[in-house]
Design a protein around this motif. Structure first.
Motif, PDB file in Angstrom:
ATOM      1  N   VAL A   1     -38.484  62.519  56.305  1.00 16.56           N
ATOM      2  CA  VAL A   1     -38.686  62.158  57.713  1.00 16.56           C
ATOM      3  C   VAL A   1     -37.566  62.753  58.580  1.00 16.56           C
ATOM      4  CG1 VAL A   1     -38.910  60.251  59.340  1.00 16.56           C
ATOM      5  CG2 VAL A   1     -39.892  60.052  57.042  1.00 16.56           C
TER       6      VAL A   1
ATOM      7  N   LYS B   1     -37.310  62.420  61.946  1.00 18.26           N
ATOM      8  CA  LYS B   1     -37.302  61.887  63.318  1.00 18.26           C
ATOM      9  C   LYS B   1     -35.919  61.662  63.891  1.00 18.26           C
ATOM     10  CE  LYS B   1     -37.793  56.950  62.457  1.00 18.26           C
ATOM     11  NZ  LYS B   1     -38.785  55.951  62.057  1.00 18.26           N
TER      12      LYS B   1
ATOM     13  N   VAL C   1     -45.648  59.424  61.622  1.00 22.93           N
ATOM     14  CA  VAL C   1     -45.365  58.096  61.087  1.00 22.93           C
ATOM     15  C   VAL C   1     -45.479  56.998  62.134  1.00 22.93           C
ATOM     16  CG1 VAL C   1     -43.928  59.008  59.214  1.00 22.93           C
ATOM     17  CG2 VAL C   1     -42.844  58.241  61.347  1.00 22.93           C
TER      18      VAL C   1
ATOM     19  N   ARG D   1     -44.381  44.567  62.263  1.00 21.27           N
ATOM     20  CA  ARG D   1     -44.389  45.675  63.210  1.00 21.27           C
ATOM     21  C   ARG D   1     -45.814  46.206  63.172  1.00 21.27           C
ATOM     22  NH1 ARG D   1     -40.424  50.874  63.156  1.00 21.27           N
ATOM     23  NH2 ARG D   1     -42.146  51.712  61.929  1.00 21.27           N
ATOM     24  N   GLU D   2     -46.057  47.451  62.734  1.00 17.33           N
ATOM     25  CA  GLU D   2     -47.421  47.954  62.761  1.00 17.33           C
ATOM     26  C   GLU D   2     -48.192  47.559  61.492  1.00 17.33           C
ATOM     27  OE1 GLU D   2     -44.766  49.544  61.811  1.00 17.33           O
ATOM     28  OE2 GLU D   2     -45.129  51.646  61.284  1.00 17.33           O
TER      29      GLU D   2
ATOM     30  N   ASN E   1     -40.196  53.047  53.637  1.00 23.28           N
ATOM     31  CA  ASN E   1     -39.137  53.950  54.093  1.00 23.28           C
ATOM     32  C   ASN E   1     -37.905  53.835  53.190  1.00 23.28           C
ATOM     33  OD1 ASN E   1     -37.679  51.581  54.974  1.00 23.28           O
ATOM     34  ND2 ASN E   1     -39.133  51.489  56.670  1.00 23.28           N
TER      35      ASN E   1
ATOM     36  N   PRO F   1     -30.584  51.457  53.936  1.00 24.65           N
ATOM     37  CA  PRO F   1     -30.465  50.624  55.135  1.00 24.65           C
ATOM     38  C   PRO F   1     -30.460  49.121  54.841  1.00 24.65           C
ATOM     39  CG  PRO F   1     -32.605  51.714  55.065  1.00 24.65           C
ATOM     40  CD  PRO F   1     -31.802  52.265  53.927  1.00 24.65           C
TER      41      PRO F   1
ATOM     42  N   TYR G   1     -27.411  55.883  61.691  1.00 23.71           N
ATOM     43  CA  TYR G   1     -28.735  56.329  62.115  1.00 23.71           C
ATOM     44  C   TYR G   1     -28.879  56.294  63.643  1.00 23.71           C
ATOM     45  CZ  TYR G   1     -33.704  57.057  61.095  1.00 23.71           C
ATOM     46  OH  TYR G   1     -34.956  57.579  60.968  1.00 23.71           O
TER      47      TYR G   1
HETATM   48  C1  LIG Z   1     -38.748  55.888  60.728  1.00 26.79           C
HETATM   49  C2  LIG Z   1     -39.834  55.635  59.797  1.00 26.79           C
HETATM   50  C3  LIG Z   1     -39.691  55.987  58.450  1.00 26.79           C
HETATM   51  C4  LIG Z   1     -38.400  56.546  57.898  1.00 26.79           C
HETATM   52  O1  LIG Z   1     -37.452  55.516  57.911  1.00 26.79           O
HETATM   53  P1  LIG Z   1     -36.028  55.659  57.239  1.00 26.79           P
HETATM   54  O2  LIG Z   1     -35.463  54.288  57.263  1.00 26.79           O
HETATM   55  O3  LIG Z   1     -35.266  56.609  58.072  1.00 26.79           O
HETATM   56  O4  LIG Z   1     -36.228  56.150  55.862  1.00 26.79           O
HETATM   57  C5  LIG Z   1     -40.757  55.768  57.610  1.00 26.79           C
HETATM   58  N1  LIG Z   1     -41.906  55.222  58.053  1.00 26.79           N
HETATM   59  C6  LIG Z   1     -42.086  54.855  59.339  1.00 26.79           C
HETATM   60  C7  LIG Z   1     -43.378  54.249  59.739  1.00 26.79           C
HETATM   61  C8  LIG Z   1     -41.049  55.044  60.253  1.00 26.79           C
HETATM   62  O5  LIG Z   1     -41.231  54.666  61.513  1.00 26.79           O
END
Ligand SMILES: *Cc1c(COP(=O)(O)O)cnc(C)c1O
Length: 372
Positions: free
Chosen positions: A34, A36, A79, A131-132, A199, A231, A347
């Motif tokens: 990921v 992002k 994601v 969350r989602e 994640n 995390p 992060y």
């Molecule tokens: C940000 C995100 C991840 C990656 O999360 P990390 O904690 O950085 O590994 C994976 N899945 C979703 C849906 C996310 O929003």
């Protein structure tokens, strides 16, 4: 080189990703890398691809488009659920998206037919973090409907934990996801290619010796590959590097100043109560004189970085922050004006720095450090 800037050690990222890809291959868990937190950096994406990740993950369509413009052809997983207003762009640039609303899946399908493409969908299931995701009791009916949407391929199911409420991935919630996957396959006679367990917070779950991952065969990893941290525990992950990213800021003032603020104390620039009157002399700080100390101002502020997420260089203590300034106490040799200071990031600090127009980004592979 510009300051402030983020320096990215691409080899360290590749090394982290390779360790995780290999560690999880033994469990038949594919790694989606990921990007992002890097705002879709094509260099970081290539570093992940070099390590053998199965796909890339991004949360924002503009970052995906940035990757595509840079020629990154790897499979990309969006994601975050596509917004209704962006389904056209999502279908154009993204192979698979995580979804929890049937209405959005239908719109993706219409757009896919218009664009003469197919779009892959992973249905997200709510397993406690709030969350989602759809409630587990709604998954069957949703699968039934999604299978009927032309232009859409049901690629799998997934869940996301530890983000909104801090719910830890464990044998119980991962078992629930596995059971749902098996039930869907049995009831509908389909094969789910992806059962995406979560994640970086899934690392502890996946690292238990002898873990039974069940049907889970996919993890979406950002923080672990980029920062080498778990995390949930906040600790460095065994075998991973934590210093792929460094923020560099420049000293713009370096002076001996009083320890206490002077005048009537109200609120600070960011609405917190001023602490000038209570920031009493700390006996462990070398005194630059009675009740004075060496104070340093760095041109690095809340617009550039999340100051709470910085790891300060040795010999400095954080005194305050504002939009454009970081105020530090120098405990040892005071730096000169124009000198650069180097900070570690979490992060949150990384996310903000990579998204800030005022922060330069430089990449290092081997030793050279070319700009973006
Ligand atoms: C940000 C995100 C991840 C990656 O999360 P990390 O904690 O950085 O590994 C994976 N899945 C979703 C849906 C996310 O929003």
């Amino acid at each position: 080189m510009r300051t402030p800037r983020v320096e990215i050690d691409l080899d360290a990222i590749t090394q982290n990703a390779r360790v995780l890809v290999e560690r999880f291959a033994a469990l038949r868990l594919a790694v989606c890398g990921v990007t992002k937190a890097t705002a879709g950096s094509p260099e970081v994406a290539r570093a992940l691809i070099a390590a053998g990740v199965a796909s890339l993950g991004e949360s924002r369509i503009e970052n995906v488009e940035r990757l595509r413009r840079a020629g990154v052809a790897a499979s990309i997983l969006l994601v975050r659920s596509p917004m209704v207003s962006e389904v056209e762009r999502v279908v154009r640039s993204v192979d698979v998206s995580l979804n929890s609303e049937l209405e959005v899946v239908r719109l993706l399908g219409e757009s896919a037919r218009r664009q003469r493409r197919t779009h892959g969908v992973v249905l997200m299931v709510e397993l406690g973090d709030l969350r989602e995701g759809m409630m587990p009791s709604d998954v069957h009916e949703t699968v039934r409907q999604v299978l009927d949407v032309p232009g859409i391929t049901l690629v799998g199911i997934g869940t996301n934990l530890a983000c909104r409420s801090g719910v830890v991935p464990d044998a119980s919630n991962m078992g629930e996801l596995s059971a749902l996957a098996s039930a869907i396959e049995a009831d509908f006679g389909v094969v789910l290619d992806i059962v995406s367990g979560g994640n970086s917070a899934n690392l502890s779950w996946a690292s238990v010796p002898g873990v039974d991952v069940g049907r889970v065969n996919h993890l979406r990893l950002g923080e672990a590959v980029l920062l080498g941290r778990d995390p949930v525990r906040g600790d460095p992950v065994n075998g991973l590097g934590t210093r792929a990213f460094t923020i560099v800021g420049e000293v713009i003032e370096s002076k001996i100043k009083p320890v206490r603020a002077r005048g009537t104390i109200g609120r600070t620039a960011f609405g917190r109560p001023g602490d000038g009157s209570v920031d009493a002399w700390r006996p462990w700080e070398p005194l630059a004189g009675p009740n004075a100390r060496h104070q340093v101002v760095v041109a690095l502020g809340r617009q550039d970085v999340d100051p709470d997420g910085l790891t300060l260089p040795d010999g400095f203590r954080l005194l305050g922050t504002s939009s454009d300034h970081l105020v530090l106490a120098a405990l040892g040799r005071p730096p000169a004006v124009g000198e650069e200071l180097r900070f570690g990031v979490d992060y949150s600090a990384l996310l903000r720095a990579m998204g800030s127009r005022s922060v330069g980004v430089y990449h290092r592979a081997g030793t050279a450090l070319p700009p973006t």
